[in-house]
Design a protein around this motif. Structure first.
Motif, mmCIF file in Angstrom:
data_model
loop_
_atom_site.group_PDB
_atom_site.id
_atom_site.type_symbol
_atom_site.label_atom_id
_atom_site.label_comp_id
_atom_site.label_asym_id
_atom_site.label_seq_id
_atom_site.Cartn_x
_atom_site.Cartn_y
_atom_site.Cartn_z
ATOM 1 N N GLN A 64 -5.247 7.125 -9.956
ATOM 2 C CA GLN A 64 -6.116 7.400 -8.802
ATOM 3 C C GLN A 64 -6.986 6.190 -8.478
ATOM 4 N N VAL A 66 0.072 7.930 -7.960
ATOM 5 C CA VAL A 66 -0.514 9.201 -8.408
ATOM 6 C C VAL A 66 0.557 10.269 -8.638
ATOM 7 N N ALA A 82 1.963 1.840 -3.393
ATOM 8 C CA ALA A 82 0.864 2.297 -4.254
ATOM 9 C C ALA A 82 0.560 3.775 -4.060
ATOM 10 N N GLN A 83 0.913 4.342 -2.917
ATOM 11 C CA GLN A 83 0.644 5.762 -2.686
ATOM 12 C C GLN A 83 1.455 6.659 -3.625
ATOM 13 N N GLN A 85 -4.775 3.590 -6.910
ATOM 14 C CA GLN A 85 -4.506 3.926 -5.509
ATOM 15 C C GLN A 85 -5.692 3.553 -4.625
ATOM 16 N N ASN A 93 0.825 -1.202 0.000
ATOM 17 C CA ASN A 93 0.000 0.000 0.000
ATOM 18 C C ASN A 93 0.858 1.250 0.000
ATOM 19 N N ASN A 135 -5.824 0.931 -1.440
ATOM 20 C CA ASN A 135 -6.353 1.267 -0.116
ATOM 21 C C ASN A 135 -7.406 0.253 0.328
#
Length: 443
Positions: free
Chosen positions: A119, A49, A45-46, A122, A42, A126
């Motif tokens: 987006q 964007v 993955a942030q 992401q 995670n 989450n």
């Protein structure tokens, strides 16, 4: 063997380890390797964007170049006597070039699609982290209940062995006094042998379950205190009707959100490939300084500033864009079907768990009655032996059924608690306070 069981019971019951399930959850959050992997994924993955947004922001670059040039110039000049002579001259030049370039995308539809896709990716990450956290709660609760069930079984087997040992002792006395038969003695011994084998298997199962829990929690659970269900009202699942559980699953299940975000990202991949047929427009600003002397010019300094609108129109790329578009459509179709299948599986899981819990609740009540009637049967069989209408084998059979009913009743209670946690998981509402609800049932 009896001594071993007593020592194990003493070890577990005198432990100082936390006995409740909710107190183990913070340790599992910190130490569980599966959840640690999910957190790291995670965290990665942030950055999706910001990476995608960078294609739409200004890009500034600086460049510098230095060179050294050696030039040899040779030419013939007239000399005395009508002859010529060669004159050779060597030159050395040092050149420097510096430039700064600023590029700002003005029209890049692919970059905007990539940002929107990032987006959604992401969001998917989450929701995946949320799912991993609920999976951790589910796994921790299941392992904890498995440990308690394994110990309960071990305790019941110890009580069963004690009862069979007493029956064997009584059978020996009756046989020595001439009232019993050797069959009674052999039957009691046979039951003891089977119980000993079951105890060995139960000890191994208990040890394995403790190790699984230790791996999740991140510390040794070899001295976990025992807790068991008190007289429980198996009605936790009845807080909501089945239709409400299904509605909660549609609104809260993170797996469904994952699949939806994945589908949205796949559909944007189609748009990205279509938009690759569109032109791109960039604004470029460039400032340069160049000092490049030559053998014909000593001082040759050039300073320049430029502003340029750069447009590129794709014409043909060998069929790559068309192939990528078809590939993206296929992936989007697969993502759509995956989402539909996930929805069906979630609804099926909610229905099955709800029905299983209703069945388990009825089973708990029936087995509770079976335990009560089994106890009555044991006592009546003892009285029947005293009056001569029952024998020792009858009592052994009655005790076997009584302990079997106890084991099934205890297992049904743990099964119900485990099923309730699974129902909350399918509904997407499994949280830490649900572990506290389990603790309230365990005493």
């Amino acid at each position: 063997m009896q001594t071993k069981i007593c020592l194990l019971t003493l070890l577990i019951c005198t432990t100082t380890h936390a006995a409740d399930l909710s107190s183990l959850y913070p340790k599992a959050l910190q130490n569980d390797s599966r959840f640690a992997i999910a957190k790291a994924q995670n965290l990665a993955a942030q950055e999706i964007v910001p990476i995608a947004r960078a294609a739409l922001l200004p890009n500034l670059s600086l460049s510098a170049q230095g060179s050294r040039e050696w030039v040899n110039s040779e030419f013939d000049v007239p000399a005395l006597g009508g002859k010529t002579r060669s004159i050779s001259t060597d030159y050395t030049f040092n050149s420097q070039t510096y430039s700064a370039t600023l590029s700002q995308p003005l029209f890049r539809m692919v970059a905007w699609d990539t940002l929107s896709q990032a987006q959604f990716q992401q969001k998917e990450a989450n929701h995946a982290l949320d799912r991993s956290q609920q999976e951790l709660i589910l796994r921790l609760a299941q392992q904890y209940l498995d440990v308690q069930l394994a110990y309960d079984k071990l305790q019941l087997l110890g009580e069963q062995k004690k009862a069979y040992r007493e029956q064997k002792t009584q059978a020996n006395k009756w046989y020595a006094a001439g009232y019993g038969t050797v069959t009674d003695v052999n039957e009691a011994q046979n039951r003891l042998d089977f119980v000993d084998a079951d105890i060995l298997s139960a000890e191994a199962a208990h040890s394995n379950k403790l190790h699984e829990l230790s791996v999740t929690v991140g510390e040794s659970m070899s001295q976990l205190a025992h807790r068991k269900p008190s007289t429980m009202q198996a009605d936790l699942h009845l807080r909501y009707p089945l239709a409400e559980w299904l509605n909660q699953a549609k609104q809260n299940n993170p797996v469904l959100f994952e699949r939806q975000a994945s589908l949205d990202a796949a559909q944007l991949e189609i748009s990205k490939n279509i938009d690759q047929h569109l032109p791109t427009v960039d604004l470029r600003l460039r400032s340069s300084y160049e000092d490049s002397p030559g053998y014909t010019t000593v001082d040759n300094v050039i300073k320049s500033n430029s502003l340029m609108i750069y447009a590129s129109i794709p014409i043909f790329s060998g069929g790559e864009i068309n192939a990528r578009s078809k590939r993206a459509v296929a992936f989007a179709t697969a993502a759509s079907e995956d989402q539909r299948n996930t929805m069906q599986q979630v609804e099926l899981g909610v229905r099955q768990q709800y029905m299983d819990l209703s069945s388990s609740a009825a089973q708990i009540k029936a087995l509770q009655e079976a335990v009560r009637s089994g106890d009555v049967l044991v006592e009546s069989t003892r009285k029947g032996i005293q009056s001569g209408v029952r024998n020792n084998v009858d009592l052994l059979n009655a005790q076997s059924r009584f302990f079997e009913a106890q084991q099934k009743h205890t297992a049904a209670q743990y099964t119900y608690l485990s099923g309730y946690i699974k129902l909350k998981f399918y509904a997407g509402t499994l949280q830490e306070n649900d572990l506290q609800a389990v603790d309230q049932v365990l005493r």
